[in-house]
Design a protein around this motif. Structure first.
Motif, PDB file in Angstrom:
ATOM      1  N   ALA A 378       0.762  -1.331  -0.144  1.00 39.12           N
ATOM      2  CA  ALA A 378       0.094  -0.060  -0.074  1.00 39.12           C
ATOM      3  C   ALA A 378       0.763   1.321  -0.092  1.00 39.12           C
ATOM      4  CB  ALA A 378      -0.977  -0.116   1.211  1.00 39.12           C
ATOM      5  N   GLN A 379       0.493   2.470  -0.520  1.00 37.10           N
ATOM      6  CA  GLN A 379       1.095   3.675  -0.477  1.00 37.10           C
ATOM      7  C   GLN A 379       0.440   4.532   0.465  1.00 37.10           C
ATOM      8  OE1 GLN A 379       1.846   5.201  -4.571  1.00 37.10           O
ATOM      9  NE2 GLN A 379       1.875   7.520  -3.806  1.00 37.10           N
ATOM     10  N   LEU A 380       1.371   5.153   1.447  1.00 35.67           N
ATOM     11  CA  LEU A 380       0.799   6.050   2.488  1.00 35.67           C
ATOM     12  C   LEU A 380       0.887   7.422   1.934  1.00 35.67           C
ATOM     13  CD1 LEU A 380       1.394   3.103   3.910  1.00 35.67           C
ATOM     14  CD2 LEU A 380       1.688   4.454   5.926  1.00 35.67           C
ATOM     15  N   PRO A 381       0.196   8.467   2.475  1.00 35.75           N
ATOM     16  CA  PRO A 381       0.417   9.494   2.164  1.00 35.75           C
ATOM     17  C   PRO A 381       1.761  10.265   2.405  1.00 35.75           C
ATOM     18  CG  PRO A 381      -1.786   9.462   3.584  1.00 35.75           C
ATOM     19  CD  PRO A 381      -0.949   8.115   3.429  1.00 35.75           C
ATOM     20  N   PRO A 382       2.117  11.355   1.985  1.00 38.01           N
ATOM     21  CA  PRO A 382       3.456  11.874   2.409  1.00 38.01           C
ATOM     22  C   PRO A 382       3.526  12.180   3.824  1.00 38.01           C
ATOM     23  CG  PRO A 382       2.540  13.287   1.013  1.00 38.01           C
ATOM     24  CD  PRO A 382       1.376  12.190   1.079  1.00 38.01           C
ATOM     25  N   VAL A 383       3.449  11.596   4.873  1.00 39.55           N
ATOM     26  CA  VAL A 383       3.423  11.795   6.182  1.00 39.55           C
ATOM     27  C   VAL A 383       4.958  12.366   6.649  1.00 39.55           C
ATOM     28  CG1 VAL A 383       1.287  10.607   6.786  1.00 39.55           C
ATOM     29  CG2 VAL A 383       3.372   9.715   7.068  1.00 39.55           C
ATOM     30  N   GLY A 384       5.932  11.942   6.240  1.00 39.60           N
ATOM     31  CA  GLY A 384       7.178  12.310   6.316  1.00 39.60           C
ATOM     32  C   GLY A 384       7.680  13.679   5.918  1.00 39.60           C
ATOM     33  N   LYS A 385       6.823  14.420   5.254  1.00 41.66           N
ATOM     34  CA  LYS A 385       7.064  15.680   4.916  1.00 41.66           C
ATOM     35  C   LYS A 385       6.190  16.700   5.898  1.00 41.66           C
ATOM     36  CE  LYS A 385       6.802  15.279  -0.221  1.00 41.66           C
ATOM     37  NZ  LYS A 385       8.218  15.756  -0.565  1.00 41.66           N
ATOM     38  N   THR A 386       7.289  17.795   6.592  1.00 44.07           N
ATOM     39  CA  THR A 386       6.633  18.546   7.398  1.00 44.07           C
ATOM     40  C   THR A 386       5.786  19.404   6.732  1.00 44.07           C
ATOM     41  OG1 THR A 386       8.444  20.043   6.865  1.00 44.07           O
ATOM     42  CG2 THR A 386       8.710  18.663   8.845  1.00 44.07           C
ATOM     43  N   SER A 387       5.554  19.527   5.412  1.00 42.68           N
ATOM     44  CA  SER A 387       4.637  20.363   4.992  1.00 42.68           C
ATOM     45  C   SER A 387       3.356  19.706   4.750  1.00 42.68           C
ATOM     46  CB  SER A 387       5.041  20.740   3.531  1.00 42.68           C
ATOM     47  OG  SER A 387       5.656  19.419   2.654  1.00 42.68           O
ATOM     48  N   TRP A 388       3.206  18.095   5.056  1.00 37.81           N
ATOM     49  CA  TRP A 388       1.913  17.551   4.714  1.00 37.81           C
ATOM     50  C   TRP A 388       0.854  18.124   5.604  1.00 37.81           C
ATOM     51  CZ3 TRP A 388      -0.848  15.546   1.366  1.00 37.81           C
ATOM     52  CH2 TRP A 388      -1.803  14.775   1.735  1.00 37.81           C
ATOM     53  N   ALA A 389       1.202  18.390   6.909  1.00 34.96           N
ATOM     54  CA  ALA A 389       0.110  18.864   7.627  1.00 34.96           C
ATOM     55  C   ALA A 389      -0.581  20.094   6.843  1.00 34.96           C
ATOM     56  CB  ALA A 389       0.442  19.117   8.815  1.00 34.96           C
ATOM     57  N   GLN A 390      -0.100  21.169   6.391  1.00 29.01           N
ATOM     58  CA  GLN A 390      -0.646  22.309   5.753  1.00 29.01           C
ATOM     59  C   GLN A 390      -1.300  21.925   4.412  1.00 29.01           C
ATOM     60  OE1 GLN A 390       2.527  25.225   4.942  1.00 29.01           O
ATOM     61  NE2 GLN A 390       0.991  26.445   3.453  1.00 29.01           N
ATOM     62  N   VAL A 391      -0.609  21.060   3.784  1.00 31.07           N
ATOM     63  CA  VAL A 391      -1.411  20.660   2.429  1.00 31.07           C
ATOM     64  C   VAL A 391      -2.419  19.776   2.636  1.00 31.07           C
ATOM     65  CG1 VAL A 391      -0.787  19.200   0.303  1.00 31.07           C
ATOM     66  CG2 VAL A 391       0.914  20.592   1.375  1.00 31.07           C
ATOM     67  N   SER A 392      -2.490  18.803   3.419  1.00 30.75           N
ATOM     68  CA  SER A 392      -3.500  18.146   3.752  1.00 30.75           C
ATOM     69  C   SER A 392      -4.684  19.094   4.263  1.00 30.75           C
ATOM     70  CB  SER A 392      -3.088  17.066   5.127  1.00 30.75           C
ATOM     71  OG  SER A 392      -4.511  16.456   5.319  1.00 30.75           O
ATOM     72  N   GLU A 393      -4.430  20.139   5.169  1.00 25.35           N
ATOM     73  CA  GLU A 393      -5.476  20.821   5.631  1.00 25.35           C
ATOM     74  C   GLU A 393      -6.141  21.604   4.546  1.00 25.35           C
ATOM     75  OE1 GLU A 393      -8.274  22.195   8.137  1.00 25.35           O
ATOM     76  OE2 GLU A 393      -7.001  20.882   8.473  1.00 25.35           O
ATOM     77  N   ASN A 394      -5.322  21.956   3.408  1.00 19.09           N
ATOM     78  CA  ASN A 394      -5.788  22.834   2.205  1.00 19.09           C
ATOM     79  C   ASN A 394      -6.591  21.841   1.236  1.00 19.09           C
ATOM     80  OD1 ASN A 394      -6.011  24.572   0.039  1.00 19.09           O
ATOM     81  ND2 ASN A 394      -4.056  24.661  -0.374  1.00 19.09           N
TER      82      ASN A 394
END
Length: 427
Positions: A378-394
């Motif tokens: 399975a492929q996971l979201p890019p959770v290792g990126k510190t930017s992912w929280a901001q991108v995910s919220e967008n």
């Protein structure tokens, strides 16, 4: 050969052994230092009990008691918070200089980037670290070092209501066109929501990712850079807008306003023909007498070649200097029996090779086998990126606009993509 290289080599060898189901059960072994006297570890964990009960608190309290019995001088203080609050409360503790020793929450990357976490190889014995499913271990890495330890995982097949399908005379779909055709027949039979498409702010980033993967795209490209507005992704959302939403096959609530929880409740109440499912929904549907069918997510030309995986994380904070004691506790927590109990009790998937192998052969968890089958790849979201929280919220706030009747997927994805690329550049 230096120590780091030797450790990586040993991890690879141990992982191979684990893949054969031969990994020894680890129960507090592999301590990384001598006795350190009386220490109290503070553990903050997320609430998984969907029924409003206290099964999560009971699990951690019993685990702590069993650990303390084997480790005199170490106490574990347990605090369980709802998923609505747990990430915020841990962030507030950290900001106030009162970080817990261990947190079991939804994201780790910001804390890793700030230098607040112990790396996995500072905490875990080599057999325990090597026993994580490789995809999950890799998703726990920030800048090539693992800080996030996967705690439980899930994958998402297509769920369908067997009774509604039988009544409409349709078979489980394997392609998008078959899915749209089945949804059309369900609508003719009076099904309120032929296909539930929750692109509301609760978990739109996950729902959207499932569709992007089925369309052979994703949030990132092969080089792990954001590719939100790729041609492939735009085509996927154009298909959704035109063939599902545009044909009034997604129910009375606009996808951008429909949250996953509401969609799952409607499915469990027998009002939804199909949706992208989660293991936890099986128990709720069964309670209401809904018989659930499961098949791989349909893709443009056949079953999706890639499934989405999701993991929740556990991590050790450096602030209180309890590296050895945190390591002892986490080595104990990842014992097969403990991993299987929590995953099984909550209809979720274990994160280790040995526990997954055991669950695959256990008839008690037959309903989870279809999820387990696709987890290793399975492929996971890019959770290792510190930017992912901001991108995910967008994504949560805006992706639903792409499938409105007058929505323009290229513009919506382009806007999200520009913000994502800028955030990535600032990491």
């Amino acid at each position: 050969m230096d120590e780091a290289v030797e450790r990586r080599r040993f991890l690879g060898l141990t992982a191979a052994v684990a893949a054969l189901g031969l990994t020894a059960t680890v129960s507090g072994c592999g301590s990384l230092g001598g006795d350190s006297g009386d220490v109290t570890l503070k553990l903050v964990a997320a609430e998984y009990d969907l029924t409003g009960g206290d099964s999560t608190k009971k699990y951690w309290t019993e685990l702590a008691a069993a650990f303390e019995a084997k480790h005199p001088g170490i106490k574990v203080q347990v605090q369980v918070e709802s998923w609505d609050d747990v990430d915020r409360k841990v962030a507030e503790m950290v900001k106030a200089g009162e970080a817990p020793d261990i947190a079991q929450i939804g994201a780790y990357a910001d804390y890793a980037a700030a230098g607040r976490l112990y790396a996995a190889d500072e905490l875990l014995s080599i057999p325990v670290q090597a026993n994580f499913l490789p995809r999950l271990a890799a998703a726990g890495e920030h800048k090539k070092t693992q800080y996030g330890l996967p705690f439980v995982a899930s994958t998402r097949p297509l769920f369908y209501n067997k009774a509604l399908f039988e009544k409409a005379g349709v078979e489980p779909p394997t392609t998008w066109d078959e899915l749209a055709a089945a949804a059309g027949k369900l609508k003719k039979e009076g099904v309120r929501t032929p296909f539930a498409l929750p692109l509301g702010p609760e978990e739109a980033q996950a729902e959207a990712m499932m569709w992007l993967l089925a369309g052979e795209g994703g949030w990132t490209d092969a080089s792990d850079h954001y590719a939100v507005d790729s041609e492939t992704n735009v085509r996927t959302f154009e298909w959704l807008r035109t063939n599902l939403v545009g044909k009034d096959l997604t129910g009375p609530v606009a996808p951008g306003k429909l949250n996953r929880k509401a969609a799952f409740t409607a499915f469990a109440n027998g009002e939804v023909g199909m949706l992208n499912g989660h293991p936890s929904l099986l128990k709720e549907a069964a309670k209401k007498g809904v018989e659930v069918g499961q098949v791989p997510l349909p893709g443009a030309d056949g079953p999706s070649k890639t499934s989405m995986g999701v993991a929740d994380w556990i991590m050790g904070f450096k602030q209180n200097g309890h590296r050895k004691e945190i390591g002892d506790f986490l080595n104990f927590a990842f014992n097969d029996e403990n991993v299987l109990k929590f995953a099984g009790d909550n209809d979720l998937l274990p994160v280790t090779v040995s526990a997954s192998t055991r669950m695959e052969t256990d008839p008690e968890h037959a309903n989870l086998h279809v999820f387990l089958k696709v987890l290793p790849d399975a492929q996971l979201p890019p959770v290792g990126k510190t930017s992912w929280a901001q991108v995910s919220e967008n994504v949560k706030q805006n992706i639903g606009k792409a499938v409105t009747p007058n929505g323009r997927p290229a513009e919506v994805l382009g806007s999200i993509g520009r913000v994502a690329t800028a955030a990535e550049a600032a990491e």
